[in-house]
Write a protein that holds these residues in place. Sequence first.
Motif, PDB file in Angstrom:
ATOM      1  N   VAL A   1       0.848  -1.236  -0.333  1.00  0.00           N
ATOM      2  CA  VAL A   1      -0.166  -0.196  -0.339  1.00  0.00           C
ATOM      3  C   VAL A   1       0.804   1.348   0.004  1.00  0.00           C
ATOM      4  CG1 VAL A   1      -2.038   1.039   1.071  1.00  0.00           C
ATOM      5  CG2 VAL A   1      -1.562  -1.463   1.117  1.00  0.00           C
ATOM      6  N   SER A   2       1.560   1.535  -1.356  1.00  0.00           N
ATOM      7  CA  SER A   2       2.660   2.733  -1.115  1.00  0.00           C
ATOM      8  C   SER A   2       1.501   4.183  -0.666  1.00  0.00           C
ATOM      9  CB  SER A   2       2.856   2.132  -2.645  1.00  0.00           C
ATOM     10  OG  SER A   2       2.669   2.909  -3.571  1.00  0.00           O
TER      11      SER A   2
ATOM     12  N   ASN B   1       5.255  -4.990   2.023  1.00  0.00           N
ATOM     13  CA  ASN B   1       4.332  -5.674   1.557  1.00  0.00           C
ATOM     14  C   ASN B   1       3.419  -5.715   2.209  1.00  0.00           C
ATOM     15  OD1 ASN B   1       4.270  -6.125  -1.257  1.00  0.00           O
ATOM     16  ND2 ASN B   1       6.553  -7.724  -0.985  1.00  0.00           N
ATOM     17  N   HIS B   2       2.011  -5.182   3.165  1.00  0.00           N
ATOM     18  CA  HIS B   2       1.347  -5.465   4.248  1.00  0.00           C
ATOM     19  C   HIS B   2       0.235  -7.025   3.815  1.00  0.00           C
ATOM     20  CE1 HIS B   2      -1.862  -4.590   6.974  1.00  0.00           C
ATOM     21  NE2 HIS B   2      -0.761  -4.399   7.571  1.00  0.00           N
TER      22      HIS B   2
ATOM     23  N   CYS C   1      -4.534   0.003  14.947  1.00  0.00           N
ATOM     24  CA  CYS C   1      -3.412   0.323  14.639  1.00  0.00           C
ATOM     25  C   CYS C   1      -3.109   1.518  14.279  1.00  0.00           C
ATOM     26  CB  CYS C   1      -3.122  -0.624  13.504  1.00  0.00           C
ATOM     27  SG  CYS C   1      -3.186  -2.719  14.118  1.00  0.00           S
ATOM     28  N   MET C   2      -2.504   2.250  14.750  1.00  0.00           N
ATOM     29  CA  MET C   2      -2.143   3.757  14.277  1.00  0.00           C
ATOM     30  C   MET C   2      -0.712   3.556  12.949  1.00  0.00           C
ATOM     31  SD  MET C   2      -2.934   6.489  17.465  1.00  0.00           S
ATOM     32  CE  MET C   2      -2.282   7.940  17.151  1.00  0.00           C
ATOM     33  N   ASN C   3      -0.313   3.449  13.653  1.00  0.00           N
ATOM     34  CA  ASN C   3       1.543   3.171  12.815  1.00  0.00           C
ATOM     35  C   ASN C   3       1.757   1.489  11.979  1.00  0.00           C
ATOM     36  OD1 ASN C   3       2.478   3.488  16.333  1.00  0.00           O
ATOM     37  ND2 ASN C   3       2.680   4.688  14.435  1.00  0.00           N
ATOM     38  N   PHE C   4       1.004   2.158  10.708  1.00  0.00           N
ATOM     39  CA  PHE C   4       1.452   1.153   9.661  1.00  0.00           C
ATOM     40  C   PHE C   4       2.688   0.982   9.728  1.00  0.00           C
ATOM     41  CE2 PHE C   4       1.090   0.040   5.407  1.00  0.00           C
ATOM     42  CZ  PHE C   4      -0.276  -1.170   5.015  1.00  0.00           C
TER      43      PHE C   4
ATOM     44  N   SER D   1      -7.767   5.632  -2.080  1.00  0.00           N
ATOM     45  CA  SER D   1      -6.904   5.067  -3.070  1.00  0.00           C
ATOM     46  C   SER D   1      -5.964   3.745  -1.881  1.00  0.00           C
ATOM     47  CB  SER D   1      -5.379   5.095  -3.894  1.00  0.00           C
ATOM     48  OG  SER D   1      -4.721   4.530  -4.443  1.00  0.00           O
ATOM     49  N   ALA D   2      -5.561   3.685  -1.010  1.00  0.00           N
ATOM     50  CA  ALA D   2      -5.368   3.028   0.129  1.00  0.00           C
ATOM     51  C   ALA D   2      -6.177   2.074   0.491  1.00  0.00           C
ATOM     52  CB  ALA D   2      -3.894   4.050   1.422  1.00  0.00           C
TER      53      ALA D   2
END
Length: 383
Positions: A51-52, A59-60, A75-78, A152-153
């Motif tokens: 999810v650029s 890669n999540h 979660c707050m911190n991707f 988009s994300a």
Amino acid sequence: MKQKIKRFMAGFLALLTVFTTLLGNGTTAFAASSSANISFWYASTRASGEVSELKAGYNHGKVLYAILDGNAAYCMNFGLAADGGQLMNSYPNSSTSMTAQQEKLLSYCLYFGFNSNSASAPSNDQCDQFIATQAMVWVIVGNLFGTGSGDSAARKLCDTAPNPSASYGYYSSLKDNINKSYNATRPSFASRTQSGAETYELKWNEGNQRFEKTLTDSNGVLGSFDISLSGYKVEKNGNSVTISSKEVNTAATMATMNSTAGEVETTSSCVFWLTEKANYQEFVSERPSADPIHAYFKVKTENIGYGEIVKTDESSGVKLKGAVYGIYSDSGCTNKVGTMTTDGNGYAKSNALVAGTYYVKEITAPKGYVLSGKVHTLTVKAG
């Protein structure tokens, strides 16, 4: 005091161990335990991949459904690690750096977004809504709210849901609700705060025999607000409202307007959770409290009163009709502000006059009488 903890971006994301241990069902509204264990279930049916918009080159995996202290947690911190079953400590303020705008958007996100008080495996519908809300949290913390990149994300993350279309639809609805409240439009004549409320003076309308003031809302939202104003009559008509009173009130009275369109102002913060270990995820949970959007203005009446005279024959005491008196603002009786004419009972009353000192002189004598040159002092008090 806000907890400040150094964060270092991990070069890799530790694998999340999925726990199905149930938490207790009891919760405390808008408050949190000092510490609690987190539980995870898979919400996604597949990995989201890169999810650029949120983190290029990373890669999540699948989005995990989290419950903390009896509430859905996000979660707050991707891209940072979290372990299922770990003990987390609660704080009233976020450690993750955010602007005041982001903090407010986040509170709206948790108010309008998905929450569950059941520490059990989620249904597909719950997964759809959780993933959409989690996407919004990451979009807000990434400072992408309201941008094409943010949407988009979110689309990529919602595509991992059991029903991608339903999940992204929930995200879009959530975005609209957040926007509606965060950017709430108030009537143009009203203020967001009581301290900034403008005071409007009601003028005396002789024809209606009342003090009145009409306020027009150039923003076109007056119809979506109720008005509470003690001691005054309130009449709404389209985008205008007329405030009126038959009584003098020279002290400013606060009017409170409440939105009826579902717009709210969050009044408490979310709860933030940390492990106190470096490179680990911060979580946010709990639906904040909220009130309808308020707006404020003040009103008072003009400071006016009346002058009265009774005209009598000095010798006989007969009441005299037809005497006309001029009312002047200066002792030289050059600036006339009104007149009074006596009736069959020798009585005359002036129109409304702003409180102060005036001077009265006869300008037309009753029939058969000589014009008096005497100047009378008239003191008009409010009411």
